[in-house]
Scaffold this active site. Structure first.
Site, PDB file in Angstrom:
ATOM      1  N   THR A   1       0.825  -1.210   0.000  1.00 49.17           N
ATOM      2  CA  THR A   1       0.000   0.000   0.000  1.00 49.17           C
ATOM      3  C   THR A   1       0.858   1.259   0.000  1.00 49.17           C
ATOM      4  O   THR A   1       0.459   2.285  -0.531  1.00 49.17           O
ATOM      5  CB  THR A   1      -0.940  -0.037   1.226  1.00 49.17           C
ATOM      6  OG1 THR A   1      -1.813  -1.131   1.053  1.00 49.17           O
ATOM      7  CG2 THR A   1      -1.748   1.229   1.368  1.00 49.17           C
TER       8      THR A   1
ATOM      9  N   TYR B   1      -8.180   0.940  -3.742  1.00 52.35           N
ATOM     10  CA  TYR B   1      -6.875   1.305  -4.272  1.00 52.35           C
ATOM     11  C   TYR B   1      -6.162   0.054  -4.729  1.00 52.35           C
ATOM     12  O   TYR B   1      -6.558  -1.062  -4.409  1.00 52.35           O
ATOM     13  CB  TYR B   1      -6.031   2.026  -3.206  1.00 52.35           C
ATOM     14  CG  TYR B   1      -5.603   1.132  -2.078  1.00 52.35           C
ATOM     15  CD1 TYR B   1      -6.437   0.895  -0.997  1.00 52.35           C
ATOM     16  CD2 TYR B   1      -4.364   0.494  -2.109  1.00 52.35           C
ATOM     17  CE1 TYR B   1      -6.054   0.046   0.029  1.00 52.35           C
ATOM     18  CE2 TYR B   1      -3.973  -0.344  -1.083  1.00 52.35           C
ATOM     19  CZ  TYR B   1      -4.829  -0.563  -0.017  1.00 52.35           C
ATOM     20  OH  TYR B   1      -4.455  -1.407   0.980  1.00 52.35           O
TER      21      TYR B   1
ATOM     22  N   SER C   1       1.398  -7.404  -0.661  1.00 50.94           N
ATOM     23  CA  SER C   1       2.093  -8.444   0.106  1.00 50.94           C
ATOM     24  C   SER C   1       1.210  -9.658   0.379  1.00 50.94           C
ATOM     25  O   SER C   1       1.689 -10.678   0.862  1.00 50.94           O
ATOM     26  CB  SER C   1       2.671  -7.877   1.399  1.00 50.94           C
ATOM     27  OG  SER C   1       1.682  -7.713   2.372  1.00 50.94           O
TER      28      SER C   1
ATOM     29  N   THR D   1       1.629  -4.338   4.313  1.00 53.49           N
ATOM     30  CA  THR D   1       1.507  -4.642   5.744  1.00 53.49           C
ATOM     31  C   THR D   1       0.913  -6.031   6.013  1.00 53.49           C
ATOM     32  O   THR D   1       1.082  -6.566   7.109  1.00 53.49           O
ATOM     33  CB  THR D   1       0.637  -3.586   6.456  1.00 53.49           C
ATOM     34  OG1 THR D   1      -0.657  -3.584   5.863  1.00 53.49           O
ATOM     35  CG2 THR D   1       1.261  -2.211   6.380  1.00 53.49           C
ATOM     36  N   ASP D   2       0.212  -6.610   5.013  1.00 49.56           N
ATOM     37  CA  ASP D   2      -0.511  -7.862   5.273  1.00 49.56           C
ATOM     38  C   ASP D   2       0.398  -9.005   5.739  1.00 49.56           C
ATOM     39  O   ASP D   2       0.049  -9.751   6.649  1.00 49.56           O
ATOM     40  CB  ASP D   2      -1.266  -8.320   4.021  1.00 49.56           C
ATOM     41  CG  ASP D   2      -2.441  -7.409   3.691  1.00 49.56           C
ATOM     42  OD1 ASP D   2      -2.788  -6.570   4.541  1.00 49.56           O
ATOM     43  OD2 ASP D   2      -3.011  -7.539   2.588  1.00 49.56           O
TER      44      ASP D   2
ATOM     45  N   LYS E   1       0.139  -7.919  12.788  1.00 49.64           N
ATOM     46  CA  LYS E   1      -0.900  -7.019  12.264  1.00 49.64           C
ATOM     47  C   LYS E   1      -2.217  -7.411  12.931  1.00 49.64           C
ATOM     48  O   LYS E   1      -2.659  -8.548  12.813  1.00 49.64           O
ATOM     49  CB  LYS E   1      -1.010  -7.137  10.744  1.00 49.64           C
ATOM     50  CG  LYS E   1      -1.995  -6.136  10.142  1.00 49.64           C
ATOM     51  CD  LYS E   1      -1.977  -6.088   8.619  1.00 49.64           C
ATOM     52  CE  LYS E   1      -2.914  -4.977   8.152  1.00 49.64           C
ATOM     53  NZ  LYS E   1      -2.982  -4.838   6.691  1.00 49.64           N
TER      54      LYS E   1
ATOM     55  N   GLU F   1      -2.587 -28.978  27.822  1.00 48.73           N
ATOM     56  CA  GLU F   1      -3.814 -29.732  27.536  1.00 48.73           C
ATOM     57  C   GLU F   1      -3.553 -30.906  26.590  1.00 48.73           C
ATOM     58  O   GLU F   1      -4.294 -31.865  26.565  1.00 48.73           O
ATOM     59  CB  GLU F   1      -4.853 -28.802  26.898  1.00 48.73           C
ATOM     60  CG  GLU F   1      -5.538 -27.881  27.895  1.00 48.73           C
ATOM     61  CD  GLU F   1      -6.705 -27.165  27.234  1.00 48.73           C
ATOM     62  OE1 GLU F   1      -7.836 -27.658  27.371  1.00 48.73           O
ATOM     63  OE2 GLU F   1      -6.473 -26.128  26.585  1.00 48.73           O
TER      64      GLU F   1
HETATM   65  N1  ASP Z   1      -2.762  -5.517   0.813  1.00 50.32           N
HETATM   66  C1  ASP Z   1      -1.737  -4.571   1.108  1.00 50.32           C
HETATM   67  C2  ASP Z   1      -0.405  -5.285   1.157  1.00 50.32           C
HETATM   68  O1  ASP Z   1      -0.151  -5.978   2.107  1.00 50.32           O
HETATM   69  C3  ASP Z   1      -2.042  -3.867   2.387  1.00 50.32           C
HETATM   70  C4  ASP Z   1      -0.991  -2.902   2.886  1.00 50.32           C
HETATM   71  O2  ASP Z   1       0.117  -2.780   2.387  1.00 50.32           O
HETATM   72  O3  ASP Z   1      -1.303  -2.223   3.875  1.00 50.32           O
HETATM   73  O4  ASP Z   1       0.363  -5.147   0.259  1.00 50.32           O
END
Ligand code: ASP
Length: 353
Positions: free
Chosen positions: A37, A50, A83, A116-117, A189, A310
């Site tokens: 992103t 986006y 990602s 971020t994923d 995340k 467990e």
């Molecule tokens: N889908 C995006 C990615 O992981 C989300 C992000 O970058 O925040 O590339």
């Protein structure tokens, strides 16, 4: 007149020399871009949609002109993907590139732009296979580059500030976002859209970075980088490891299917402390008997999964993931399987890394 000319030329030469020596005094940081992103563009500023991985590394650097006061940056595009499409092949390519880059005497650190994923998975993978003490800082953003109040430029500025900070050395791979610094092993995340999505629930953040001011709080809790036994040198393929998500009513079919398809390892994203239904546990037990290494992790998002609470790991010959969430347990299990398929030896690695 002639004398004046000489003086002017001498002054110009002095300025050029000063600029040149100033530039050579600045740390050299290489930005390796992978998409996400932070490199994303909106189709319309009025809508939430986006496409990640639209802008190139040069555009990202140009968007933050002040950054050149911190360091001399050069950029390299590794891939340009969201990602969610990150995979083992790109991990191997990226890790080898990071290692080759950090070997250079004229490079002080690496900043990696990333979605971020799956940031936490890539960060943890690199944390285990990078062979250098020099800073490796990953950065992304939650809002695309074209958004009102995009967070990417400030995050990138802070990431470079962290990468040039003397205390960043030897802390393993770090992730910078939302004015926070996190360790690769700890970060997770935890929110779909909010800027403060990243948390380090078990052991806390590494520090903070605000408008380039960097403060470290913590040291990494486990072995990493130069102390890690894992390497990607000469490695082209990683062993297949799948994750099975546990829930009420989970049957054995997906586990049997993964074993039939030739998986070498299975990570259970278990309920609670790494538990599952009787049919799923029976299938996992059968998988172990066929030589598949089974690691029990938890879908809860924090806490430890320890041996024999467990589930009788000694009897089942399973491995407890300790502090690693399922997606990071998969990373460690892939690397561990390149060394051994003994559950006992692999348990030892889950205690160390
Ligand atoms: N889908 C995006 C990615 O992981 C989300 C992000 O970058 O925040 O590339």
């Amino acid at each position: 007149m002639k004398g004046q000319m000489v003086l002017v030329l001498a002054a110009i030469a002095a300025v050029i020399l000063a600029l040149a020596s100033d530039a050579s005094a600045r740390p050299k940081i290489v930005v390796l871009a992978t998409g996400g992103t932070i490199a994303g563009a909106q189709t319309s500023t009025k809508e939430v949609g986006y496409k990640s991985g639209t802008f190139k590394v040069e555009d990202l650097i140009k968007a933050v002109p002040q950054i050149t006061e911190l360091a001399d940056l050069t950029g390299e595009q590794i891939v340009n993907i969201g990602s969610q499409n990150m995979n083992n092949e790109v991990w191997l390519k990226l890790a080898k590139r990071v290692n080759a880059t950090l070997k250079r005497d004229d490079v002080d650190g690496v900043v990696i732009t990333h979605g971020t994923d799956t940031m936490e998975e890539t960060a943890y993978f690199l944390n285990l296979v990078v062979k250098s003490d020099k800073p490796v800082v990953m950065v992304g953003s939650m809002r695309p580059a074209t958004a009102t109040s995009a967070d990417g430029p400030a995050n990138l500025y802070n990431a470079v500030a962290v990468a040039i900070h003397p205390e960043a050395r030897g802390r393993g791979v770090l992730v910078v976002l939302n004015d926070e610094i996190h360790f690769a092993r700890e970060i997770e995340k935890q929110n779909t859209t909010q800027l403060d999505t990243f948390k380090s629930p078990n052991r806390g953040r590494a520090g903070v970075a605000n408008t380039g001011a960097v403060h470290f709080f913590n040291k990494p809790a486990a072995l990493h980088t130069t102390a890690s036994e894992f390497s990607v040198e000469g490695v082209d393929v990683l062993p297949r490891v799948e994750i099975i998500y546990s829930y009420a009513n989970l049957g054995r079919d997906f586990i049997d299917c993964a074993v039939e398809k030739g998986t070498k390892g299975l990570v259970l994203a278990g309920v609670g402390d790494g538990n599952s239904t009787d049919p799923a546990l029976a299938a996992l037990g059968d998988a172990v008997k066929k030589g598949v290494v089974v690691v029990r992790s938890s879908r809860t998002g924090s806490g430890l999964v320890v041996r024999n609470v467990e589930i009788d790991d000694d009897k089942m010959d399973t491995v407890a993931a300790m502090e690693l969430n399922p997606q990071k347990a998969r990373v460690l299990l892939m690397l561990a399987l390149m060394k051994t398929s003994s559950p006992k030896e692999i348990q030892d690695k889950f205690s160390k890394y």
